[in-house]
Design a protein around this motif. Structure first.
Motif, PDB file in Angstrom:
ATOM      1  N   ASN A  23       0.843  -1.198   0.000  1.00 39.59           N
ATOM      2  CA  ASN A  23       0.000   0.000   0.000  1.00 39.59           C
ATOM      3  C   ASN A  23       0.879   1.250   0.000  1.00 39.59           C
ATOM      4  OD1 ASN A  23      -2.188  -1.675   0.064  1.00 39.59           O
ATOM      5  ND2 ASN A  23      -2.667  -1.346   2.222  1.00 39.59           N
ATOM      6  N   ILE A  24       0.909   1.933  -1.131  1.00 41.90           N
ATOM      7  CA  ILE A  24       1.743   3.122  -1.292  1.00 41.90           C
ATOM      8  C   ILE A  24       0.962   4.352  -0.831  1.00 41.90           C
ATOM      9  CG2 ILE A  24       3.180   4.460  -2.872  1.00 41.90           C
ATOM     10  CD1 ILE A  24       3.999   1.540  -2.804  1.00 41.90           C
ATOM     11  N   HIS A  25       1.459   4.999   0.195  1.00 47.01           N
ATOM     12  CA  HIS A  25       0.860   6.251   0.668  1.00 47.01           C
ATOM     13  C   HIS A  25       1.693   7.415   0.152  1.00 47.01           C
ATOM     14  CE1 HIS A  25      -1.954   4.812   4.033  1.00 47.01           C
ATOM     15  NE2 HIS A  25      -1.526   3.726   3.409  1.00 47.01           N
ATOM     16  N   VAL A  26       1.023   8.384  -0.429  1.00 45.39           N
ATOM     17  CA  VAL A  26       1.692   9.599  -0.889  1.00 45.39           C
ATOM     18  C   VAL A  26       1.079  10.772  -0.136  1.00 45.39           C
ATOM     19  CG1 VAL A  26       2.302  11.030  -2.855  1.00 45.39           C
ATOM     20  CG2 VAL A  26       2.029   8.577  -3.166  1.00 45.39           C
ATOM     21  N   ASN A  27       1.931  11.526   0.526  1.00 44.81           N
ATOM     22  CA  ASN A  27       1.474  12.651   1.337  1.00 44.81           C
ATOM     23  C   ASN A  27       0.435  12.222   2.376  1.00 44.81           C
ATOM     24  OD1 ASN A  27       3.186  14.197  -0.157  1.00 44.81           O
ATOM     25  ND2 ASN A  27       1.617  15.290  -1.284  1.00 44.81           N
ATOM     26  N   GLY A  28       0.691  11.040   2.986  1.00 40.81           N
ATOM     27  CA  GLY A  28      -0.127  10.576   4.093  1.00 40.81           C
ATOM     28  C   GLY A  28      -1.434   9.920   3.722  1.00 40.81           C
ATOM     29  N   VAL A  29      -1.713   9.764   2.441  1.00 40.79           N
ATOM     30  CA  VAL A  29      -2.979   9.192   1.985  1.00 40.79           C
ATOM     31  C   VAL A  29      -2.706   7.991   1.091  1.00 40.79           C
ATOM     32  CG1 VAL A  29      -5.111   9.643   0.703  1.00 40.79           C
ATOM     33  CG2 VAL A  29      -4.074  11.459   2.084  1.00 40.79           C
ATOM     34  N   LEU A  30      -3.522   6.937   1.239  1.00 42.63           N
ATOM     35  CA  LEU A  30      -3.377   5.774   0.360  1.00 42.63           C
ATOM     36  C   LEU A  30      -3.548   6.209  -1.085  1.00 42.63           C
ATOM     37  CD1 LEU A  30      -3.112   2.709  -0.117  1.00 42.63           C
ATOM     38  CD2 LEU A  30      -5.606   2.562   0.089  1.00 42.63           C
ATOM     39  N   HIS A  31      -2.526   5.984  -1.883  1.00 43.52           N
ATOM     40  CA  HIS A  31      -2.561   6.390  -3.285  1.00 43.52           C
ATOM     41  C   HIS A  31      -2.823   5.199  -4.201  1.00 43.52           C
ATOM     42  CE1 HIS A  31      -1.604   9.007  -6.696  1.00 43.52           C
ATOM     43  NE2 HIS A  31      -0.945   7.984  -7.206  1.00 43.52           N
ATOM     44  N   CYS A  32      -2.148   4.087  -3.927  1.00 45.61           N
ATOM     45  CA  CYS A  32      -2.313   2.920  -4.785  1.00 45.61           C
ATOM     46  C   CYS A  32      -1.803   1.666  -4.081  1.00 45.61           C
ATOM     47  CB  CYS A  32      -1.573   3.112  -6.118  1.00 45.61           C
ATOM     48  SG  CYS A  32       0.201   3.434  -5.931  1.00 45.61           S
ATOM     49  N   ARG A  33      -2.221   0.511  -4.595  1.00 49.19           N
ATOM     50  CA  ARG A  33      -1.717  -0.780  -4.143  1.00 49.19           C
ATOM     51  C   ARG A  33      -0.950  -1.412  -5.298  1.00 49.19           C
ATOM     52  NH1 ARG A  33      -7.106  -0.820  -2.462  1.00 49.19           N
ATOM     53  NH2 ARG A  33      -7.374  -0.626  -0.188  1.00 49.19           N
ATOM     54  N   LEU A  34       0.274  -1.824  -5.044  1.00 49.52           N
ATOM     55  CA  LEU A  34       1.114  -2.347  -6.115  1.00 49.52           C
ATOM     56  C   LEU A  34       1.773  -3.659  -5.721  1.00 49.52           C
ATOM     57  CD1 LEU A  34       2.877   0.994  -7.160  1.00 49.52           C
ATOM     58  CD2 LEU A  34       1.133  -0.228  -8.460  1.00 49.52           C
ATOM     59  N   ARG A  35       1.960  -4.490  -6.712  1.00 46.44           N
ATOM     60  CA  ARG A  35       2.712  -5.722  -6.513  1.00 46.44           C
ATOM     61  C   ARG A  35       4.201  -5.424  -6.676  1.00 46.44           C
ATOM     62  NH1 ARG A  35      -0.650 -10.459  -9.623  1.00 46.44           N
ATOM     63  NH2 ARG A  35       1.005 -11.678  -8.655  1.00 46.44           N
ATOM     64  N   TYR A  36       5.001  -6.310  -6.145  1.00 52.32           N
ATOM     65  CA  TYR A  36       6.450  -6.180  -6.287  1.00 52.32           C
ATOM     66  C   TYR A  36       6.834  -6.093  -7.757  1.00 52.32           C
ATOM     67  CZ  TYR A  36      11.354  -7.653  -6.431  1.00 52.32           C
ATOM     68  OH  TYR A  36      12.695  -7.751  -6.688  1.00 52.32           O
ATOM     69  N   SER A  37       6.187  -6.906  -8.598  1.00 53.52           N
ATOM     70  CA  SER A  37       6.533  -6.950 -10.020  1.00 53.52           C
ATOM     71  C   SER A  37       6.264  -5.613 -10.702  1.00 53.52           C
ATOM     72  CB  SER A  37       5.757  -8.064 -10.723  1.00 53.52           C
ATOM     73  OG  SER A  37       4.355  -7.878 -10.579  1.00 53.52           O
ATOM     74  N   LEU A 101       2.472   6.772 -11.303  1.00 55.59           N
ATOM     75  CA  LEU A 101       1.636   6.942 -10.116  1.00 55.59           C
ATOM     76  C   LEU A 101       0.184   7.244 -10.488  1.00 55.59           C
ATOM     77  CD1 LEU A 101       4.083   8.983  -7.862  1.00 55.59           C
ATOM     78  CD2 LEU A 101       3.334   6.622  -7.508  1.00 55.59           C
ATOM     79  N   ARG A 102      -0.014   8.004 -11.561  1.00 51.17           N
ATOM     80  CA  ARG A 102      -1.389   8.297 -11.984  1.00 51.17           C
ATOM     81  C   ARG A 102      -2.105   7.032 -12.445  1.00 51.17           C
ATOM     82  NH1 ARG A 102       1.114  13.109 -14.295  1.00 51.17           N
ATOM     83  NH2 ARG A 102       1.235  12.087 -16.314  1.00 51.17           N
ATOM     84  N   LYS A 103      -1.423   6.227 -13.248  1.00 53.61           N
ATOM     85  CA  LYS A 103      -2.032   4.986 -13.730  1.00 53.61           C
ATOM     86  C   LYS A 103      -2.290   4.022 -12.582  1.00 53.61           C
ATOM     87  CE  LYS A 103      -0.109   5.118 -18.433  1.00 53.61           C
ATOM     88  NZ  LYS A 103       0.821   4.472 -19.395  1.00 53.61           N
ATOM     89  N   GLU A 180       0.853  16.857  -9.436  1.00 55.72           N
ATOM     90  CA  GLU A 180       0.910  16.371 -10.808  1.00 55.72           C
ATOM     91  C   GLU A 180       0.866  14.857 -10.910  1.00 55.72           C
ATOM     92  OE1 GLU A 180       5.114  16.945  -9.324  1.00 55.72           O
ATOM     93  OE2 GLU A 180       3.220  18.055  -9.226  1.00 55.72           O
ATOM     94  N   PHE A 181       1.057  14.162  -9.781  1.00 55.72           N
ATOM     95  CA  PHE A 181       1.080  12.699  -9.828  1.00 55.72           C
ATOM     96  C   PHE A 181      -0.295  12.086  -9.579  1.00 55.72           C
ATOM     97  CE2 PHE A 181       2.171  13.979  -5.492  1.00 55.72           C
ATOM     98  CZ  PHE A 181       1.176  13.329  -4.777  1.00 55.72           C
ATOM     99  N   GLU A 182      -1.332  12.906  -9.429  1.00 56.15           N
ATOM    100  CA  GLU A 182      -2.652  12.349  -9.123  1.00 56.15           C
ATOM    101  C   GLU A 182      -3.715  12.816 -10.102  1.00 56.15           C
ATOM    102  OE1 GLU A 182      -4.394  13.720  -5.360  1.00 56.15           O
ATOM    103  OE2 GLU A 182      -2.859  15.287  -5.302  1.00 56.15           O
ATOM    104  N   LEU A 183      -4.812  12.087 -10.095  1.00 58.35           N
ATOM    105  CA  LEU A 183      -5.966  12.390 -10.940  1.00 58.35           C
ATOM    106  C   LEU A 183      -7.059  12.966 -10.041  1.00 58.35           C
ATOM    107  CD1 LEU A 183      -6.013   9.002 -12.918  1.00 58.35           C
ATOM    108  CD2 LEU A 183      -4.772  11.100 -13.500  1.00 58.35           C
ATOM    109  N   PRO A 184      -7.400  14.239 -10.177  1.00 52.56           N
ATOM    110  CA  PRO A 184      -8.352  14.864  -9.263  1.00 52.56           C
ATOM    111  C   PRO A 184      -9.686  14.137  -9.136  1.00 52.56           C
ATOM    112  CG  PRO A 184      -7.227  16.545 -10.529  1.00 52.56           C
ATOM    113  CD  PRO A 184      -6.795  15.215 -11.104  1.00 52.56           C
ATOM    114  N   TYR A 185     -10.239  13.672 -10.254  1.00 55.93           N
ATOM    115  CA  TYR A 185     -11.524  12.976 -10.178  1.00 55.93           C
ATOM    116  C   TYR A 185     -11.395  11.702  -9.351  1.00 55.93           C
ATOM    117  CZ  TYR A 185     -15.840  10.607 -11.410  1.00 55.93           C
ATOM    118  OH  TYR A 185     -17.050   9.950 -11.339  1.00 55.93           O
ATOM    119  N   VAL A 186     -10.329  10.970  -9.573  1.00 55.20           N
ATOM    120  CA  VAL A 186     -10.117   9.731  -8.821  1.00 55.20           C
ATOM    121  C   VAL A 186      -9.858  10.043  -7.352  1.00 55.20           C
ATOM    122  CG1 VAL A 186      -8.671   7.677  -8.582  1.00 55.20           C
ATOM    123  CG2 VAL A 186      -9.247   8.546 -10.865  1.00 55.20           C
ATOM    124  N   SER A 187      -9.076  11.094  -7.087  1.00 52.77           N
ATOM    125  CA  SER A 187      -8.761  11.465  -5.700  1.00 52.77           C
ATOM    126  C   SER A 187     -10.012  11.808  -4.916  1.00 52.77           C
ATOM    127  CB  SER A 187      -7.791  12.650  -5.679  1.00 52.77           C
ATOM    128  OG  SER A 187      -6.531  12.291  -6.205  1.00 52.77           O
TER     129      SER A 187
END
Length: 472
Positions: A23-37, A101-103, A180-187
């Motif tokens: 679980n990748i948090h950016v600026n204190g908020v969950l941004h995305c979940r990523l696999r090691y790959s 990060l946006r994707k 710039e690394f985020e999508l406002p609608y998604v956020s």
């Protein structure tokens, strides 16, 4: 950006198999979940684009299934890797990283790319509705709003989009400036709460730039409505005499004169934060923090109930850092497997030049710590541009053309209603030391003068040194 990976999850794949998600948090908020790959794929892209000499080391692959201890070790290594990428001046601001990060944000929230409408608020409560794609980045949405308002291209960069939370009583909390690394609608959609909104506000600190904005009709109206709103919220201090003058100017429609008078008032152009806790001048002091005029302003409540006020100039901060930790939620219910429910604790700490030969760390514990850090960094950016003889327009990032088309319709910015009467019961405070060379506490009678804080000018004896979001 402040990266952290505070936790992992075991999730199910498409074929029924399980995998560990970070679980990748950016600026204190969950941004995305990523696999090691996926993170490994990012690493390979960075190596290909920038070469192996620039890229930090990446945790190696493992042949066998990881034990819980190995998963935790990998989590720590991945967190350090992402922080190292962010801290690199070349990689941290790269479009490669921002695009990744946006994707990842869009995939994590499972929001398909499609046309939608998004509401963006103005300071007077008016809403601007724009048609965008769910995959549009912050810059695209800002340009769409500017187009709807008919704000000229050369003024777009003077404004930014902010994520705010509005309470039932109308109180406004700044969560963060959209990046710039985020999508406002998604956020905004991922928060799943009507309390959160996107707000358009000016994004610079030096009031000298107001002149550029006021030359345009739309820019003038935006700046005017923000000034009125900040006064009505009590963020700008107004005494009875100033209130009468402001009300008279508003009734006459003298917007420029209204703003110019506002510029003389205490806390004009400041960002006010929610009540929080500091260790200065004593541990556990409650404090109201405001950012503006190249400083952090403190209204501190001492254990003796006495109120003190003082400022910390950004030019006397050697460095600062944001740290996050997990703490048990008070009276929180147990999580899975009986584990205690945890919350994220954020702290902003800065090392401050109290006197010629004395540096001291000052810590603020606040959910808005990262927003405070972003404010400090943007102040430094402006100061450095000014020091180098540049201008704000040169500092503004070049905006791409063609992604958003201007609408034929114009969305007028309405004038706000007349000012409410000032609160006669507003609490007065006693100042901290006005001399940054000592920052010792001393009681001074409060006043509503625009010159309450004096003697805080930086004389250029100390160079900018090691300033950054995370004490790099």
């Amino acid at each position: 950006m402040h990266f952290s990976i505070p936790e992992t999850e075991v999730r199910s794949g498409e074929n029924g198999s399980t995998f560990v998600a970070y679980n990748i948090h950016v600026n204190g908020v969950l941004h995305c979940r990523l696999r090691y790959s996926q993170l490994l794929g990012l690493h390979e892209q960075i190596k290909k684009e920038y070469g192996t000499n620039v890229v930090p080391s990446f945790p190696p692959k493992k042949i066998f299934t990881l034990t819980p201890a190995e998963v935790e070790q990998r989590r720590e290594h991945l967190e350090k890797y992402m922080q190292a990428v962010r801290q690199d001046p070349l990689l941290g601001s790269s479009e490669l990283l921002n695009c990744f990060l946006r994707k990842a944000q869009q995939e994590t929230q499972q929001i398909p790319t499609e046309e939608v409408t998004l509401e963006v608020g103005l300071s007077n409560g008016q809403k601007v509705t724009v048609s965008i794609l769910t995959s549009d980045q912050t810059e695209d949405v800002l340009e769409a709003v500017a187009s709807k308002l008919d704000l000229p291209d050369d003024l777009v960069g003077y404004f930014s989009l902010f994520l705010v939370r509005e309470s039932v009583d109308g109180g406004l909390t700044f969560v963060r400036k959209l990046q710039e690394f985020e999508l406002p609608y998604v956020s905004i959609t991922s928060l799943r709460s009507t309390e959160f909104h996107i707000l358009l506000r000016k994004s610079y600190w030096d009031m000298a730039y107001d002149v550029d904005v006021m030359e345009n009709r739309v820019g003038l109206n935006l700046l005017y409505t923000q000034t009125v709103s900040d006064i009505e919220r009590g963020w700008i201090l107004v005494n009875k005499d100033h209130h009468r003058q402001l009300k008279s100017l508003q009734e006459k429609g003298s917007k420029k004169e209204f703003i110019r008078l506002g510029q003389t008032l205490k806390y004009y152009g400041y960002t006010k934060f929610d009540p929080c806790v500091t260790d200065f001048p004593e541990q556990g002091c409650h404090v109201m923090v405001s950012a503006g005029n190249n400083e952090l302003n403190f209204h501190v409540k001492l254990p003796s109930e006495q109120m003190k006020e003082g400022s910390f100039k950004v030019t006397r901060m050697r460095c600062w850092r944001v740290t996050s930790s997990q703490v048990p939620v008070a009276n929180g219910s147990a999580g899975p497997c009986g584990s205690a429910k945890l919350d994220v604790k954020l702290e902003l700490a800065f090392e401050y030049l109290m006197s010629k030969d004395r540096l001291q760390w000052v810590t603020i514990t606040s959910p808005q710590a990262i927003m405070m850090s972003i404010c400090l960094q943007s102040m430094v950016d402006e100061l450095m541009v000014k020091k180098s003889g540049g201008s704000l327009k040169k500092m503004l990032r070049k905006r791409h053309n063609g992604s958003i088309h201007r609408s034929d319709s114009q969305h007028a910015v309405k004038s706000p209603p007349l000012l409410e009467s000032p609160d006669p019961n507003r609490e007065q405070v006693v100042k901290l030391s006005t001399k940054l060379s000592s920052v010792s506490l001393r009681g001074i009678s409060a006043s509503n003068s625009a010159n309450d804080i004096s003697g805080n000018d930086f004389h250029g004896n100390y160079a900018f040194e090691g300033i950054g979001d995370d004490d790099l």
